[in-house]
Design a protein around this motif. Structure first.
Motif, PDB file in Angstrom:
ATOM      1  N   ALA A 108      36.752  41.772  40.620  1.00 41.16           N
ATOM      2  CA  ALA A 108      37.986  42.392  40.112  1.00 41.16           C
ATOM      3  C   ALA A 108      39.272  41.972  40.936  1.00 41.16           C
ATOM      4  O   ALA A 108      40.282  41.811  40.602  1.00 41.16           O
ATOM      5  N   THR A 109      39.109  42.145  42.375  1.00 38.92           N
ATOM      6  CA  THR A 109      40.033  42.086  43.322  1.00 38.92           C
ATOM      7  C   THR A 109      40.675  40.772  43.180  1.00 38.92           C
ATOM      8  O   THR A 109      41.885  40.639  43.193  1.00 38.92           O
TER       9      THR A 109
ATOM     10  N   LYS B  59      44.877  36.977  41.907  1.00 31.78           N
ATOM     11  CA  LYS B  59      45.182  35.690  41.444  1.00 31.78           C
ATOM     12  C   LYS B  59      46.414  35.876  40.509  1.00 31.78           C
ATOM     13  O   LYS B  59      47.346  35.076  40.170  1.00 31.78           O
ATOM     14  N   ILE B  60      46.144  36.694  39.462  1.00 30.14           N
ATOM     15  CA  ILE B  60      46.919  37.174  38.292  1.00 30.14           C
ATOM     16  C   ILE B  60      48.367  37.250  38.886  1.00 30.14           C
ATOM     17  O   ILE B  60      49.527  37.023  38.413  1.00 30.14           O
ATOM     18  N   ALA B  61      48.409  38.113  39.963  1.00 29.94           N
ATOM     19  CA  ALA B  61      49.689  39.078  40.670  1.00 29.94           C
ATOM     20  C   ALA B  61      50.464  37.416  41.165  1.00 29.94           C
ATOM     21  O   ALA B  61      51.600  37.327  41.177  1.00 29.94           O
ATOM     22  N   TYR B  62      49.652  36.615  41.821  1.00 35.14           N
ATOM     23  CA  TYR B  62      50.251  35.171  42.439  1.00 35.14           C
ATOM     24  C   TYR B  62      51.240  34.387  41.300  1.00 35.14           C
ATOM     25  O   TYR B  62      51.990  33.893  41.491  1.00 35.14           O
ATOM     26  N   GLU B  63      50.347  34.399  40.047  1.00 34.90           N
ATOM     27  CA  GLU B  63      50.921  33.784  38.920  1.00 34.90           C
ATOM     28  C   GLU B  63      52.250  34.563  38.629  1.00 34.90           C
ATOM     29  O   GLU B  63      53.258  33.763  38.184  1.00 34.90           O
ATOM     30  N   GLU B  64      52.326  35.747  38.721  1.00 32.65           N
ATOM     31  CA  GLU B  64      53.638  36.518  38.251  1.00 32.65           C
ATOM     32  C   GLU B  64      54.666  36.293  39.508  1.00 32.65           C
ATOM     33  O   GLU B  64      55.740  36.067  39.030  1.00 32.65           O
ATOM     34  N   PHE B  65      54.178  36.216  40.605  1.00 33.73           N
ATOM     35  CA  PHE B  65      55.135  35.915  41.679  1.00 33.73           C
ATOM     36  C   PHE B  65      55.669  34.656  41.480  1.00 33.73           C
ATOM     37  O   PHE B  65      57.135  34.472  41.576  1.00 33.73           O
TER      38      PHE B  65
ATOM     39  N   ALA C 206      39.848  34.279  35.849  1.00 34.59           N
ATOM     40  CA  ALA C 206      40.586  35.796  36.225  1.00 34.59           C
ATOM     41  C   ALA C 206      41.110  36.521  35.114  1.00 34.59           C
ATOM     42  O   ALA C 206      40.725  37.778  35.123  1.00 34.59           O
ATOM     43  N   VAL C 207      41.639  35.686  34.267  1.00 28.93           N
ATOM     44  CA  VAL C 207      42.235  36.403  33.056  1.00 28.93           C
ATOM     45  C   VAL C 207      40.833  36.669  32.027  1.00 28.93           C
ATOM     46  O   VAL C 207      40.786  38.029  31.413  1.00 28.93           O
ATOM     47  N   GLU C 208      39.938  35.917  32.208  1.00 33.32           N
ATOM     48  CA  GLU C 208      38.713  36.383  31.090  1.00 33.32           C
ATOM     49  C   GLU C 208      38.082  37.674  31.738  1.00 33.32           C
ATOM     50  O   GLU C 208      37.571  38.322  31.079  1.00 33.32           O
ATOM     51  N   LEU C 209      38.024  37.499  33.043  1.00 38.39           N
ATOM     52  CA  LEU C 209      37.422  38.767  33.751  1.00 38.39           C
ATOM     53  C   LEU C 209      38.040  39.970  33.284  1.00 38.39           C
ATOM     54  O   LEU C 209      37.510  41.173  33.008  1.00 38.39           O
ATOM     55  N   MET C 210      39.415  39.938  33.551  1.00 35.36           N
ATOM     56  CA  MET C 210      40.100  41.147  33.021  1.00 35.36           C
ATOM     57  C   MET C 210      40.009  41.701  31.604  1.00 35.36           C
ATOM     58  O   MET C 210      39.790  42.739  31.284  1.00 35.36           O
ATOM     59  N   ASN C 211      39.939  40.637  30.658  1.00 42.05           N
ATOM     60  CA  ASN C 211      39.505  40.864  29.406  1.00 42.05           C
ATOM     61  C   ASN C 211      38.077  41.523  29.273  1.00 42.05           C
ATOM     62  O   ASN C 211      38.259  42.528  28.622  1.00 42.05           O
TER      63      ASN C 211
END
Length: 334
Positions: free
Chosen positions: A196-197, A202-208, A285-290
């Motif tokens: 999860a971490t 990784k998703i936060a970095y994509e937002e960055f 990462a997206v798949e794990l969050m889902n």
């Protein structure tokens, strides 16, 4: 400190727990205490010790700051964590500390609570370097980054020099796995544990990368503005079943910072590999969050709880620091 800097360390952060361990856990500060008026309030005694340390560290890192044209070489000092929900008091203390330390490579740490974010806007728009701390969620991070950009626009519109202000967004990592793993264990879903971490980061970095692009940012950048770098905080590994360099090895990316304790630095030097890893496997990462969402695990609830507990833990650590210091002062006086 000289050895760390020569070995490649580019900055230093502090918090009440670190100061407590250093001051109460050794005799290294005894001579400094003997040179202070010990009849002063205990908070003032603490500040005298802390500011001396911070200033010395900033002086040692100044060559790094100059060499990198202000990109690296910063030292962070936290505002009183008991002010986490008080905007005006946070602003006043941050301004006071920044002025008293009087070093260009100082960052003032402010938590990313709602009151803290309002304070951050005020501080950045007045040209004060800020380390935004205790970020756990992607939504909270996006709000912090947008606040930074808005604050730079205010500074520039008021005739300020945006090239002279720097900021980092401190995204706390290991505690996310600790909390999510506990929930996964209860659901008997071990196949998702320990992920999860990294996915959250990784998703936060994509937002960055999205936030610091486009016309608004390019206009600021053309006037010398620096991106607010993502900083990975709390990167020692809590679970002994995971790699001791997990939160360093998989979070290496351009324009990021990783604050690591000495043992983790030593471990990475021993068996880490320097290569960009942060932009790898984003779809995973997206798949794990889902998957977590489908299991009924709310990352919003997890991260909100972590921030709330983090603010309290730092406030408690500050109380413990002052209590320990008070005991040490009594011993010296006797």
């Amino acid at each position: 400190m000289d050895k760390l800097i020569s070995g490649g360390v580019r900055g230093v952060t502090t918090n009440p727990l670190i100061f407590k361990k250093a001051i109460s856990g050794s005799s290294l500060y005894d001579d400094d205490l003997k040179s202070i008026d010990l009849e002063k309030p205990i908070f003032e005694i603490y500040e005298a010790l802390a500011k001396k340390d911070i200033k010395l560290a900033a002086q040692k890192l100044l060559p790094v700051f100059v060499e990198t044209n202000g990109v690296d070489g910063y030292v962070s000092l936290e505002v009183n964590t008991k002010l986490a929900d008080k905007t005006e008091e946070t602003v006043d203390e941050a301004i006071r500390l920044f002025k008293e330390l009087s070093m260009t490579n100082i960052m003032i740490k402010v938590p990313a609570t709602q009151a803290g974010i309002a304070a951050i806007k005020e501080l950045i728009s007045h040209g004060i370097n800020v380390n935004v701390t205790l970020i756990f969620s992607i939504d909270n991070y996006i709000e912090v980054a947008k606040t930074y950009i808005d604050s730079l626009k205010i500074l520039m519109d008021n005739g300020g020099d945006v090239s002279k202000v720097s900021s980092v967004a401190s995204f706390f990592v290991s505690r996310v796995d600790t909390s999510v793993d506990k929930l996964l264990e209860e659901l008997d879903k071990p196949e998702f544990m320990g992920q999860a971490t990294v996915a959250n980061s990784k998703i936060a970095y994509e937002e960055f990368k999205k936030l610091f692009s486009g016309e608004v940012w390019q206009n600021l950048e053309s006037n010398g503005a620096r991106v607010q770098r993502l900083l990975w905080a709390s990167t020692s590994t809590n679970n002994p079943n995971y790699s001791d360099i997990l939160y360093v090895q998989v979070l290496i990316g351009s324009t990021t910072v990783n604050t690591v304790p000495p043992a983790t630095i030593d471990a990475f030097i021993d068996h880490g590999v320097v290569k960009e890893t942060l932009s790898e496997n984003i779809s995973d990462a997206v798949e794990l969050m889902n998957n977590l969402k489908e299991l009924g695990i709310s990352m919003e609830d997890v991260t909100n709880d972590l921030q709330e507990k983090g603010v309290k833990a730092f406030a408690d650590a500050f109380d413990n620091l002052l209590n320990s210091l008070e005991e040490k002062v009594k011993l010296i006086q006797n």
